[in-house]
Design a protein around this motif. Structure first.
Motif, short mmCIF file in Angstrom:
data_model
loop_
_atom_site.label_atom_id
_atom_site.label_comp_id
_atom_site.label_asym_id
_atom_site.label_seq_id
_atom_site.Cartn_x
_atom_site.Cartn_y
_atom_site.Cartn_z
N VAL A 89 -13.37 26.92 20.40
CA VAL A 89 -13.87 25.58 20.62
C VAL A 89 -15.39 25.57 20.43
CG1 VAL A 89 -14.26 25.82 23.11
CG2 VAL A 89 -13.63 23.61 22.20
N ASP A 90 -15.90 24.47 19.88
CA ASP A 90 -17.34 24.34 19.72
C ASP A 90 -17.85 23.39 20.82
OD1 ASP A 90 -19.89 23.70 19.08
OD2 ASP A 90 -19.48 22.97 17.06
N PRO A 91 -18.50 23.95 21.84
CA PRO A 91 -18.87 23.11 22.99
C PRO A 91 -20.22 22.43 22.81
CG PRO A 91 -19.35 25.41 23.46
CD PRO A 91 -18.90 25.37 22.03
N ALA A 92 -20.78 22.43 21.59
CA ALA A 92 -22.14 21.94 21.39
C ALA A 92 -22.34 20.50 21.88
CB ALA A 92 -22.52 22.05 19.91
N TYR A 93 -21.37 19.60 21.60
CA TYR A 93 -21.55 18.21 22.03
C TYR A 93 -21.52 18.09 23.56
CZ TYR A 93 -20.59 16.71 17.21
OH TYR A 93 -20.64 16.52 15.86
N VAL A 94 -20.64 18.88 24.19
CA VAL A 94 -20.55 18.83 25.64
C VAL A 94 -21.86 19.34 26.25
CG1 VAL A 94 -19.37 19.76 27.69
CG2 VAL A 94 -18.03 19.08 25.70
N SER A 95 -22.34 20.49 25.76
CA SER A 95 -23.59 21.06 26.30
C SER A 95 -24.74 20.07 26.12
CB SER A 95 -23.95 22.37 25.60
OG SER A 95 -22.86 23.23 25.62
N ALA A 96 -24.80 19.46 24.92
CA ALA A 96 -25.90 18.52 24.64
C ALA A 96 -25.82 17.31 25.57
CB ALA A 96 -25.84 18.08 23.18
N ALA A 97 -24.59 16.83 25.81
CA ALA A 97 -24.44 15.66 26.69
C ALA A 97 -24.86 16.01 28.11
CB ALA A 97 -22.99 15.16 26.65
N VAL A 98 -24.48 17.23 28.57
CA VAL A 98 -24.85 17.64 29.93
C VAL A 98 -26.38 17.72 30.05
CG1 VAL A 98 -24.74 19.54 31.60
CG2 VAL A 98 -22.67 18.84 30.37
N LYS A 99 -27.01 18.26 29.01
CA LYS A 99 -28.46 18.37 28.99
C LYS A 99 -29.11 16.98 29.12
CE LYS A 99 -31.44 21.46 26.40
NZ LYS A 99 -31.47 22.31 25.23
N SER A 100 -28.59 16.03 28.35
CA SER A 100 -29.16 14.67 28.40
C SER A 100 -28.91 14.02 29.75
CB SER A 100 -28.54 13.78 27.31
OG SER A 100 -28.66 14.41 26.07
N VAL A 101 -27.75 14.31 30.35
CA VAL A 101 -27.45 13.76 31.68
C VAL A 101 -28.45 14.31 32.69
CG1 VAL A 101 -25.81 13.89 33.60
CG2 VAL A 101 -24.99 13.26 31.32
N LEU A 102 -28.68 15.64 32.64
CA LEU A 102 -29.56 16.27 33.62
C LEU A 102 -30.97 15.67 33.57
CD1 LEU A 102 -28.45 20.00 33.20
CD2 LEU A 102 -28.08 18.53 35.20
N ALA A 103 -31.37 15.26 32.37
CA ALA A 103 -32.72 14.70 32.21
C ALA A 103 -32.91 13.40 32.99
CB ALA A 103 -33.01 14.48 30.73
N VAL A 104 -31.81 12.69 33.28
CA VAL A 104 -31.95 11.40 33.98
C VAL A 104 -31.27 11.38 35.35
CG1 VAL A 104 -32.17 10.00 31.88
CG2 VAL A 104 -29.89 10.44 32.80
N ALA A 105 -30.36 12.34 35.60
CA ALA A 105 -29.53 12.28 36.81
C ALA A 105 -30.34 12.57 38.07
CB ALA A 105 -28.37 13.27 36.70
N PRO A 106 -30.09 11.82 39.14
CA PRO A 106 -30.72 12.16 40.41
C PRO A 106 -30.03 13.38 41.02
CG PRO A 106 -29.25 10.29 40.68
CD PRO A 106 -29.23 10.64 39.22
N LYS A 107 -30.68 14.05 41.94
CA LYS A 107 -30.05 15.20 42.61
C LYS A 107 -28.78 14.76 43.33
CE LYS A 107 -33.37 18.78 42.81
NZ LYS A 107 -33.89 19.92 43.50
N GLY A 108 -27.75 15.62 43.27
CA GLY A 108 -26.49 15.30 43.94
C GLY A 108 -25.49 14.58 43.05
N ALA A 109 -25.89 14.28 41.81
CA ALA A 109 -24.98 13.56 40.91
C ALA A 109 -23.77 14.44 40.55
CB ALA A 109 -25.73 13.16 39.63
N VAL A 110 -22.67 13.77 40.25
CA VAL A 110 -21.46 14.48 39.84
C VAL A 110 -21.29 14.31 38.33
CG1 VAL A 110 -18.97 14.70 40.16
CG2 VAL A 110 -20.40 13.97 42.07
#
Ligand code: SAJ
Length: 406
Positions: A89-110
């Motif tokens: 499996v190529d997880p590149a899109y998932v990893s990239a999406a998680v990275k972008s989420v982390l950039a905006v997510a407040p602490k404690g986000a799911v």
């Protein structure tokens, strides 16, 4: 508020379902075209019941954007392509999406990952992204895997009624996400750990792939000695503990023809039955091509351009052609330097292959032999139009005298 990332075949219906059941939802997709279309009230694909669901979600206030939102819950449903050579499996899109989420997510986000991934992907490709960001999973953000199970063609019904699996590091977080899905899902929702959830999803699709391969192998055995595979399967299935699937011209779609390869790619020396099954299914379009030549010879038909493939999608009553057996057959034909086969599908409006027709009448006028590749209801309902043609029915749906089978 839930931010659903990835508005494709899975993310969009999930977002619409949540929104129409009282959850505040913003859908994010990196494609401006998708976002513009949805924002203008235009659905991006066809599916039974999806238009009504779309309008209910619009009425409830769903919005679409290319921006990631600052919120407490994210559902990531981006593509997970697989590499045809390594079978991984190529997880590149998932990893990239998680990275972008982390950039905006407040602490404690799911962060819920819905995309299908191979077992271990969250450990190998998601946790490291969280760590690189300087966060710790379970403390600063929470990770959840909630694989989808819906079948194209019956998505809306299955979203409401299928049982689901939620994998979480932390039971309490798992229960919270279970409640979120329970806003619309009437099925049972099991909470387990992430690795188990990853594995169950791939195992479910592998079960189906192996069973289809078994049916396909039976079809080949029966063809070899002139036995009727459909009658044999029908009788065997009257046994209380036997339930054989149906042979066909191959296995398409982005799930059953792909996910089992993850296990072969990760466990090459262990996943033997799975490996052989996938090869059997992948070999079916070639087997059908062989049958086409055989039947042409038997009927004195010399010109392959008088043969037409009826159905281009990967299965019935959808407009999805990903990994479709018909496309595989056409590719194989091109490799054998025997181009010329004609094709028609009532669900495909644009030109995607050579010699493609957009009118059934013209298509039938130009061929002597028709190969039924897909069980579209429309084909079943109009089978009388095939009278007088040589018919190779790869789906066992045509009830006319003299029909050939795989
Ligand atoms: N097929 C056969 N013989 C059969 C049944 C199917 O040859 O007896 C072929 C179909 O024609 C098609 C392919 O298999 O080419 C796959 O079609 P499908 O309808 O079996 O499944 P998908 O790929 O549309 O959806 C599957 C579903 N998984 C299972 O049924 C275990 C669905 O629940 C999953 O959500 C989906 O994969 C996914 O996204 O993983």
């Amino acid at each position: 508020m839930v931010n659903v990332i990835g508005l494709g075949y899975i993310g969009l219906p999930t977002a619409l379902m949540l929104a129409s059941h009282g959850v505040e939802v913003v859908g994010t997709d990196y494609s401006r075209k998708v976002v513009d279309s949805l924002s203008a009230g235009k659905m991006t694909f066809k599916e039974d019941g999806i238009e009504e669901l779309f309008h209910a979600a619009l009425d409830a206030g769903i919005s679409f954007t290319t921006e990631y939102q600052k919120t407490d819950t994210y559902i990531i449903s981006v593509p997970t392509p697989y590499d045809k050579f390594s079978k991984k499996v190529d997880p590149a899109y998932v990893s990239a999406a998680v990275k972008s989420v982390l950039a905006v997510a407040p602490k404690g986000a799911v962060i819920v990952i819905e995309s299908t991934i191979s077992p271990g992907t969250i450990d190998k490709s998601v946790r490291p992204v969280v760590e690189e960001f300087g966060y710790e999973a379970g403390r600063d953000v929470h990770l959840v895997h909630a694989p989808e199970r819906i079948i194209p063609g019956n998505m809306v019904y299955e979203l409401l009624h299928n049982n689901r699996t939620i994998g979480a590091d932390d039971r309490e977080v798992g229960e919270r996400i279970k409640d979120l899905y329970a806003s619309f899902c009437q099925g049972e929702i099991v909470v387990t750990d992430i690795r188990t959830a990853e594995m169950t999803k791939v195992v479910e699709n592998t079960f189906r792939a192996v069973n289809i391969a078994f049916a396909n192998e039976l079809a080949k055995i029966c063809r070899h000695d002139g036995m009727d595979v459909y009658e044999i399967i029908k009788i065997c299935n009257m046994h209380p503990r036997v339930n054989i699937l149906q042979p066909g011209p191959g296995v398409g779609g982005h799930c059953i023809s792909v996910d089992p390869w993850f296990l072969v790619g990760d466990y090459p020396s262990l996943a033997k039955v799975i490996d052989e099954s996938m090869r059997t299914n992948d070999g079916m379009p070639d087997f059908v091509l062989g049958r086409i030549y055989e039947i042409m010879r038997e009927n004195g038909l010399k010109d392959i351009s008088r043969v037409g493939l009826y159905g281009l999608t990967y299965k019935e009553n959808v407009d999805d052609v990903r990994e479709s057996p018909t496309l595989q057959l056409l590719e194989s034909q091109a490799r054998h330097l025997a181009a010329g086969l004609k094709a028609y599908d009532p669900f495909i409006g644009e030109d995607i292959v050579e010699n493609q027709y957009h009118s059934l009448e013209d298509f039938l006028n130009d061929v002597d032999m028709v190969v039924i590749m897909v069980k579209h209801t429309q084909i079943r309902e109009n089978m009388q139009q095939l009278a007088g043609k040589i018919v190779l029915d790869c789906q066992n749906i045509i009830d006319l005298p003299g029909v050939y089978h795989i």
